[in-house]
Design an enzyme around this catalytic site. Structure first.
Site, PDB file in Angstrom:
ATOM      1  CG  ASN A  15      -0.599  -0.159   2.498  1.00 45.79           C
ATOM      2  OD1 ASN A  15      -0.008  -1.171   2.876  1.00 45.79           O
ATOM      3  ND2 ASN A  15      -0.863   0.840   3.322  1.00 45.79           N
ATOM      4  CG  ASP A  16      -0.168   4.353   2.699  1.00 47.04           C
ATOM      5  OD1 ASP A  16      -1.085   3.881   2.011  1.00 47.04           O
ATOM      6  OD2 ASP A  16      -0.353   4.917   3.787  1.00 47.04           O
ATOM      7  CE1 TYR A  75      -1.090   0.590  10.244  1.00 46.64           C
ATOM      8  CE2 TYR A  75       0.522  -0.637  11.541  1.00 46.64           C
ATOM      9  CZ  TYR A  75      -0.744  -0.530  10.990  1.00 46.64           C
ATOM     10  OH  TYR A  75      -1.661  -1.529  11.174  1.00 46.64           O
ATOM     11  CG  ASP A 134       0.237   8.407   8.037  1.00 54.22           C
ATOM     12  OD1 ASP A 134       0.610   7.281   8.408  1.00 54.22           O
ATOM     13  OD2 ASP A 134      -0.940   8.688   7.740  1.00 54.22           O
TER      14      ASP A 134
END
Length: 453
Positions: A15-16, A75, A134
């Site tokens: 993903n990101d 993350y 983030d």
């Protein structure tokens, strides 16, 4: 479904994009990765490296959830070169008795191969919930460093928090850089100076705070002024923004500067739900990919996105145009990976482009000034579409891969990114509405010399 020239790992779920950087002659693209399954149950950082944006080496795992402060997931975050070292900043996720606690963490490498974790550099301040994540770090234009963090305030509304540091190691939170009243969370922010302006990129998110469930989310940006001395922006209202991408599949973009001074962006090319994921990747070892890299510029009060000049080298054999007796023009590609460009002053009157094998359709209604993109819905087995107002069309550029399409309108004024449910290996393109003023370029994409392994 596996792509020919977009970045994706050999297995699991991507993903990101994280930790984008140019360091010691190499491009670094880290990414959120579950290498064990095609779901979001586990998070580490994987890594791709390149010397030219075209040929990439997949390096495998880079950061693992192996410390007490990141035991439930490494993350999203970013990278910043500080004193000739590649410094990675990320959110460490922990869970205990159903409660989440997060930490903004740092890892450092002097060679781009081994990363030494330095632990937590910033805990969640009292004014925020544990939806605080983030970190994007960048060097100030004068001195010191700044960090923007996606956040949810204690009142349940979203914000972009700002922290600063004199050395990139010791951080203090300054408060909210910008806020929203419409959304309950803001994810994956980025702030940078470009063409004399500052651009704040962010991802507003609707959340059911009572049940801690995410709803609608998308990528947006604001062009603003950031005063480093006062650590404030001119307009703090995130509810006034522009959509970053008009397609179905785009999220969590992040940027960096390379050795040529270009502002380069990658995004995650997915917004699929669980059912879409299960069907789309049913026969594959992996799911999801990143967008093509895009060079950003500010022009006419908007953020323009273009494919970097290096990708001209991928354009191969010219595909001949067939002109049957109907008012249509056809091109037949032997493979899905293809480049198509249509330009001309007459496009403003209207145009249609169809891909009969995959069910993809593109329309511009010149009288109503509306652009429409249609794709095959592989879950409901119908059509779904995206439409938006557009005053003028003079250029349309398509970059097609095995299971995706990226559409650049008016030299990057608008962009649409979408995954496509691929059927077969070849591709037929049918144009309608062309006149003698139209120019059509159709070329194969040559991926034979690329390394995406």
């Amino acid at each position: 479904m596996r792509q020919k020239y977009h970045l994706e790992p050999d297995r699991g779920l991507l993903n990101d994009p994280n930790g984008l950087a140019y360091f010691k002659g190499k491009y670094y693209v880290f990414f959120q990765w579950n290498r064990f399954a095609k779901d979001h149950g586990y998070k580490e950082w994987g890594l791709f490296k390149s010397s030219d944006l075209l040929n990439w080496t997949f390096e495998g795992s880079a950061l693992l959830p192996d410390q007490i402060y990141d035991q439930d997931g490494v993350y999203s975050g970013s990278a910043c070169v500080i004193e000739d070292k590649l410094c990675l900043f990320y959110t460490g996720n922990t869970k205990s008795d159903g409660r989440r606690k997060v930490y903004q963490c740092m890892a450092v490498s002097s060679d781009g191969r081994k990363y030494l974790k330095h632990g937590c550099v910033l805990e969640t301040p009292a004014d925020y919930t544990e939806h605080f994540r983030d970190p994007k770090v960048f060097k100030g234009s004068r001195q010191g460093y700044f960090m923007v963090i996606g956040a949810q305030k204690s009142n349940g509304k979203g914000a972009v928090a700002l922290a600063s540091s004199c050395d990139g190691v010791h951080w203090s939170v300054k408060g909210n850089l910008a806020e929203t009243e419409m959304y309950e969370m803001v994810e994956c922010p980025d702030l940078f100076e470009l063409d004399g302006k500052h651009v704040l990129m962010f991802n507003p998110q609707e959340r059911d705070n009572d049940n801690d469930v995410c709803g609608v989310s998308f990528s947006a940006y604001k062009i603003m002024e950031f005063d480093e001395k006062t650590e404030t922006v001119g307009d703090r209202d995130l509810d006034k923004h522009c959509r970053f991408d008009q397609g179905f599949d785009f999220y969590a973009p992040q940027t960096f500067c390379d050795d040529k001074g270009r502002r380069i962006m990658f995004g995650w090319m997915s917004r699929m739900n669980e059912m879409q994921e299960q069907i789309f990747a049913a026969e594959e070892r992996n799911i999801h990919c990143l967008t093509l890299p895009r060079e950003l510029n500010v022009k006419n009060g908007r953020l323009y996105q273009r494919v970097p000049e290096e990708f001209e080298r991928l354009k191969g054999k010219q595909i001949p145009l067939e002109m049957p007796k109907t008012k249509e023009i056809k091109a037949v590609f032997p493979q899905k990976a293809a480049f198509v460009k249509v330009s001309g002053s007459d496009l403003d009157q209207g145009i249609s482009i169809r891909f009969p094998e995959d069910g993809t359709k593109i329309f511009y209604n010149g009288s109503e000034k509306v652009f429409t993109f249609v794709r095959y819905d592989w879950v409901n087995k119908t059509e779904e579409q995206k439409s938006f107002p557009m005053e003028m069309l003079y250029s349309l550029e398509l970059w097609l891969d095995q299971s995706s399409i990226e559409i650049f309108l008016n030299e990057g004024e608008y962009v649409l990114s979408s995954r496509i449910y691929s059927k077969g290996e070849g591709q037929t393109v049918i144009f309608k509405g062309m006149t003698e003023k139209s120019e059509i370029e159709c070329k194969e994409i040559n991926t034979g010399g690329m390394h995406n392994e």
